[in-house]
Design an enzyme around this catalytic site. Structure first.
Site, PDB file in Angstrom:
ATOM      1  N   SER A 261     -25.225   5.478   1.788  1.00 28.85           N
ATOM      2  CA  SER A 261     -26.030   6.528   1.166  1.00 28.85           C
ATOM      3  C   SER A 261     -26.577   7.550   2.170  1.00 28.85           C
ATOM      4  O   SER A 261     -26.545   8.760   1.887  1.00 28.85           O
ATOM      5  CB  SER A 261     -27.171   5.911   0.360  1.00 28.85           C
ATOM      6  OG  SER A 261     -26.662   5.216  -0.762  1.00 28.85           O
TER       7      SER A 261
ATOM      8  N   THR B  98     -30.795  -0.024  -4.519  1.00 28.77           N
ATOM      9  CA  THR B  98     -29.649  -0.893  -4.731  1.00 28.77           C
ATOM     10  C   THR B  98     -30.161  -2.310  -4.947  1.00 28.77           C
ATOM     11  O   THR B  98     -31.355  -2.540  -5.153  1.00 28.77           O
ATOM     12  CB  THR B  98     -28.663  -0.771  -3.554  1.00 28.77           C
ATOM     13  OG1 THR B  98     -27.493  -1.527  -3.837  1.00 28.77           O
ATOM     14  CG2 THR B  98     -29.277  -1.216  -2.236  1.00 28.77           C
TER      15      THR B  98
ATOM     16  N   LYS C  73     -32.943  -3.006  -8.762  1.00 27.25           N
ATOM     17  CA  LYS C  73     -32.717  -2.140  -9.925  1.00 27.25           C
ATOM     18  C   LYS C  73     -33.515  -2.583 -11.149  1.00 27.25           C
ATOM     19  O   LYS C  73     -34.070  -1.751 -11.867  1.00 27.25           O
ATOM     20  CB  LYS C  73     -31.226  -2.072 -10.240  1.00 27.25           C
ATOM     21  CG  LYS C  73     -30.400  -1.405  -9.139  1.00 27.25           C
ATOM     22  CD  LYS C  73     -28.927  -1.372  -9.500  1.00 27.25           C
ATOM     23  CE  LYS C  73     -28.101  -0.712  -8.409  1.00 27.25           C
ATOM     24  NZ  LYS C  73     -26.668  -0.646  -8.756  1.00 27.25           N
TER      25      LYS C  73
ATOM     26  N   ASN D 268     -31.566   3.056 -10.565  1.00 26.24           N
ATOM     27  CA  ASN D 268     -31.120   3.170  -9.171  1.00 26.24           C
ATOM     28  C   ASN D 268     -31.667   4.416  -8.480  1.00 26.24           C
ATOM     29  O   ASN D 268     -31.309   4.687  -7.340  1.00 26.24           O
ATOM     30  CB  ASN D 268     -29.583   3.169  -9.097  1.00 26.24           C
ATOM     31  CG  ASN D 268     -28.963   4.477  -9.559  1.00 26.24           C
ATOM     32  OD1 ASN D 268     -29.538   5.186 -10.389  1.00 26.24           O
ATOM     33  ND2 ASN D 268     -27.788   4.797  -9.045  1.00 26.24           N
TER      34      ASN D 268
ATOM     35  N   ASP E 290     -25.732   5.202 -12.058  1.00 25.30           N
ATOM     36  CA  ASP E 290     -24.543   4.360 -11.940  1.00 25.30           C
ATOM     37  C   ASP E 290     -23.607   4.543 -13.131  1.00 25.30           C
ATOM     38  O   ASP E 290     -22.378   4.516 -12.983  1.00 25.30           O
ATOM     39  CB  ASP E 290     -24.933   2.881 -11.838  1.00 25.30           C
ATOM     40  CG  ASP E 290     -25.437   2.492 -10.459  1.00 25.30           C
ATOM     41  OD1 ASP E 290     -25.112   3.205  -9.491  1.00 25.30           O
ATOM     42  OD2 ASP E 290     -26.151   1.477 -10.356  1.00 25.30           O
TER      43      ASP E 290
ATOM     44  N   GLY F   9     -24.789  -8.902 -13.608  1.00 22.95           N
ATOM     45  CA  GLY F   9     -26.032  -8.406 -13.024  1.00 22.95           C
ATOM     46  C   GLY F   9     -26.374  -6.997 -13.489  1.00 22.95           C
ATOM     47  O   GLY F   9     -25.884  -6.514 -14.510  1.00 22.95           O
TER      48      GLY F   9
END
Length: 293
Positions: free
Chosen positions: A20, A64, A68, A93, A109, A141
């Protein structure tokens, strides 16, 4: 950089591998935001609230794993604005904390997955998508919730959730049902690539051993693998060799980061309309940085 200047960062644990900073710094340079500070900060669920309270200078944040779902709970506790995708998935996120205005939680996302899938189809010059209304989702998840939501946007009405632990599949199944999707839970070892024309894998890199996956001779499917670590390469190569259209997780990372950076640019002082017009420039800069990484 002055003490008042907004800072940006990616939070998570572990976080040292995150790309990132590379992407967001490249985008800021491309659109002329200077100075621009974007760092990695290691933090766990238990430490998230205290970190945010101690760092008022952190205006725009990428989050991340494992943060979240914790971000959504914190948003509800504090009355922050939660966008539709974050609400639907129970996972956020992106955190935006302007000096003036409401604090916002986003989930980019979902946008990232949909854009990466469309990009993969376009790159392969596919005349049509290889799926109809069914898809396989690997994992259960927070990212799986985003994948389920993305699948719904891609025209899917039925999903199979392949998981390592059935006792942890309840949240993902609930997301599917809230979107009106039929959902069944299955054991991960039973996944056969290509049984459905679309698979969205949210498993960590290396969770699937290429030697243990039942690979048919021909796979006519698009398979997005959210993992972008070297450990994912063996399975991705095996799938590609059998005809699958494999979309690497770095493309999802790229497109969700573009959506984030448009909002970060506004926090850094860019006019909102100018920030949205700059989206192609942001995409190109991040794409170049990713290719050179």
């Amino acid at each position: 950089m002055t003490a008042e200047a907004p800072c940006f960062a990616v939070l998570g644990s572990p976080i040292a591998h995150s790309l990132s900073p590379l992407l967001h710094r490249a985008a800021a340079a491309a659109v002329g935001i200077a100075p621009f500070s974007y760092d990695r900060i290691e933090t766990t669920e238990d430490g998230l609230a205290a970190l945010l309270d101690s760092r008022a200078d952190l205006r725009g944040l990428s989050l991340t794993m494992p943060l979240k779902q914790r971000l959504i709970r914190l948003a509800r506790e504090r009355g922050w604005t939660v966008d539709a995708d974050a609400e639907a998935t129970g996972a956020g996120n992106t955190l935006l904390r302007p000096v003036d205005g409401p604090v916002e939680v986003l989930n980019t996302d979902v946008t990232g997955i949909v854009a990466a899938v469309h990009e993969g189809l376009a790159a392969a010059a596919a005349e049509s998508a290889p799926w109809s209304d069914e898809a396989d989702i690997l994992g259960a998840g927070a990212t799986a919730a985003s994948a389920i939501t993305a699948a719904s946007r891609l025209g899917v009405t039925r999903v199979r959730l392949f998981v390592r632990d059935r006792t942890r599949a309840g949240s993902a199944r609930a997301v599917a049902q809230s979107l009106g999707l039929d959902a069944v839970v299955a054991d991960l070892p039973d996944w056969v690539p290509g049984e459905r024309g679309l698979t969205l894998s949210t498993l960590p890199a290396g969770a699937l051993d290429a030697a243990r996956v039942a690979l048919p001779g021909r796979i006519d499917a698009l398979i997005l693998d959210a993992a972008y670590a070297p450990e994912a390469a063996a399975l991705q190569d095996a799938l590609t060799a059998r005809g699958a259209l494999v979309v690497d997780g770095s493309r999802m990372l790229l497109h969700q980061a573009v959506a984030q950076h448009v909002r970060f640019a506004v926090l850094a002082g860019l006019d909102p309309s100018a920030a949205h017009r700059a989206e192609p420039v942001i995409l190109a800069a991040m794409d170049t940085a990713l290719a050179e990484a």
